[in-house]
Design a protein around this motif. Structure first.
Motif, PDB file in Angstrom:
ATOM      1  N   THR A  98      47.485  28.938  55.543  1.00  0.00           N
ATOM      2  CA  THR A  98      47.887  30.276  55.966  1.00  0.00           C
ATOM      3  C   THR A  98      48.798  30.268  57.182  1.00  0.00           C
ATOM      4  O   THR A  98      49.805  30.962  57.217  1.00  0.00           O
ATOM      5  CB  THR A  98      46.637  31.125  56.259  1.00  0.00           C
ATOM      6  N   GLU A  99      48.463  29.497  58.184  1.00  0.00           N
ATOM      7  CA  GLU A  99      49.223  29.507  59.433  1.00  0.00           C
ATOM      8  C   GLU A  99      50.605  28.888  59.286  1.00  0.00           C
ATOM      9  O   GLU A  99      51.446  29.054  60.156  1.00  0.00           O
ATOM     10  CB  GLU A  99      48.423  28.812  60.522  1.00  0.00           C
ATOM     11  N   TYR A 100      50.847  28.207  58.174  1.00  0.00           N
ATOM     12  CA  TYR A 100      52.141  27.564  57.969  1.00  0.00           C
ATOM     13  C   TYR A 100      53.082  28.388  57.089  1.00  0.00           C
ATOM     14  O   TYR A 100      54.206  27.982  56.848  1.00  0.00           O
ATOM     15  CB  TYR A 100      51.941  26.169  57.353  1.00  0.00           C
ATOM     16  N   ASP A 103      56.634  33.723  58.540  1.00  0.00           N
ATOM     17  CA  ASP A 103      56.249  35.072  58.976  1.00  0.00           C
ATOM     18  C   ASP A 103      56.663  36.142  57.971  1.00  0.00           C
ATOM     19  O   ASP A 103      55.874  37.027  57.648  1.00  0.00           O
ATOM     20  CB  ASP A 103      56.859  35.406  60.344  1.00  0.00           C
ATOM     21  N   GLY A 104      57.885  36.079  57.478  1.00  0.00           N
ATOM     22  CA  GLY A 104      58.390  37.095  56.564  1.00  0.00           C
ATOM     23  C   GLY A 104      57.712  37.094  55.207  1.00  0.00           C
ATOM     24  O   GLY A 104      57.797  38.076  54.473  1.00  0.00           O
ATOM     25  N   ALA A 105      57.050  36.021  54.856  1.00  0.00           N
ATOM     26  CA  ALA A 105      56.413  35.915  53.540  1.00  0.00           C
ATOM     27  C   ALA A 105      54.901  36.096  53.603  1.00  0.00           C
ATOM     28  O   ALA A 105      54.241  36.097  52.567  1.00  0.00           O
ATOM     29  CB  ALA A 105      56.738  34.558  52.922  1.00  0.00           C
ATOM     30  N   ARG A 106      54.352  36.269  54.787  1.00  0.00           N
ATOM     31  CA  ARG A 106      52.891  36.324  54.912  1.00  0.00           C
ATOM     32  C   ARG A 106      52.275  37.528  54.206  1.00  0.00           C
ATOM     33  O   ARG A 106      51.224  37.398  53.582  1.00  0.00           O
ATOM     34  CB  ARG A 106      52.483  36.311  56.385  1.00  0.00           C
ATOM     35  N   PHE A 110      49.427  37.155  51.423  1.00  0.00           N
ATOM     36  CA  PHE A 110      48.089  37.750  51.493  1.00  0.00           C
ATOM     37  C   PHE A 110      47.833  38.709  50.331  1.00  0.00           C
ATOM     38  O   PHE A 110      46.700  38.808  49.848  1.00  0.00           O
ATOM     39  CB  PHE A 110      47.874  38.449  52.835  1.00  0.00           C
ATOM     40  N   THR A 111      48.863  39.392  49.886  1.00  0.00           N
ATOM     41  CA  THR A 111      48.699  40.282  48.731  1.00  0.00           C
ATOM     42  C   THR A 111      48.299  39.474  47.497  1.00  0.00           C
ATOM     43  O   THR A 111      47.358  39.837  46.780  1.00  0.00           O
ATOM     44  CB  THR A 111      50.009  41.055  48.457  1.00  0.00           C
ATOM     45  N   LEU A 112      48.989  38.367  47.268  1.00  0.00           N
ATOM     46  CA  LEU A 112      48.648  37.510  46.129  1.00  0.00           C
ATOM     47  C   LEU A 112      47.275  36.883  46.295  1.00  0.00           C
ATOM     48  O   LEU A 112      46.504  36.772  45.340  1.00  0.00           O
ATOM     49  CB  LEU A 112      49.702  36.423  45.956  1.00  0.00           C
ATOM     50  N   ARG A 113      46.948  36.457  47.503  1.00  0.00           N
ATOM     51  CA  ARG A 113      45.652  35.826  47.741  1.00  0.00           C
ATOM     52  C   ARG A 113      44.512  36.819  47.554  1.00  0.00           C
ATOM     53  O   ARG A 113      43.437  36.455  47.082  1.00  0.00           O
ATOM     54  CB  ARG A 113      45.584  35.224  49.146  1.00  0.00           C
TER      55      ARG A 113
END
Length: 186
Positions: A98-100, A103-106, A110-113
């Motif tokens: 997660t931390e890697y 930023d723009g794709a987080r 998270f939506t997919l996860r």
């Protein structure tokens, strides 16, 4: 001498401003500590379920030596526990990075996860039901204890999935409104 002082003060001021901006940017990132704790718990449960699965295989081997009674039921329960464990490992594998994520794709990540976690929870629930079908035919108390331990770990994984879902919700994209629905604000 005065110019060197001014240059030194300007450089010091510039470094201070840059470090303050850098710190401000770092402080805006979400705190992944609670999520990391849940992901680590998932990894620990993964290893505990591997032990349970290994112990069930050893019990199945004992039943082969004892005329093979209940062998199929023990093997089926072990297979379903292993499937639930693979689901947990897959979730750990995805969430441990997660931390890697850029930023723009987080938010997309998270939506997919979140969708994946909800699916993992449902599959784990279904696997518990399948395990319980087979353990109804098993009479070996040691094997039943192992199965109960495995079910307990799978239930812990389900609780972890729920906690992760809650933690990821504010970090994910907002769900789109169904077609034809009214907008939330006018």
């Amino acid at each position: 001498m005065v110019n060197r002082r001014k240059i030194g003060l300007h450089l010091t001021g510039l470094l201070f401003i840059l470090s303050a901006v850098g710190c401000a940017k770092n402080n805006t990132l979400p705190d992944y500590g609670p999520m990391r704790t849940q992901v680590e718990a998932l990894y620990i449960n993964y290893h505990e379920l591997k032990v349970v699965n290994s112990d069930l295989h050893a019990a199945a081997l004992r039943h082969i030596e004892q005329a093979g009674e209940q062998l199929a039921e023990i093997q089926s329960a072990a297979r379903f526990i292993d499937q639930a464990n693979l689901i947990a490992f897959y979730q750990w594998e995805l969430l441990s990075i997660t931390e890697y994520i850029r930023d723009g794709a987080r938010s997309d990540f998270f939506t997919l996860r979140m969708k994946d976690i909800a699916d993992a929870r449902q599959k784990s629930k279904d696997l518990i039901l399948a395990i319980q079908v087979y353990d109804a035919f098993i009479r070996d108390p040691q094997v039943l204890d192992l199965i109960e331990k495995g079910i307990g770990r799978i239930q812990q994984n389900m609780a972890i999935y729920d906690a992760l879902h809650t933690l990821m919700m504010p970090l994910s994209n907002r769900p789109e409104a169904p077609a034809g629905s009214m907008p939330e604000s006018i």
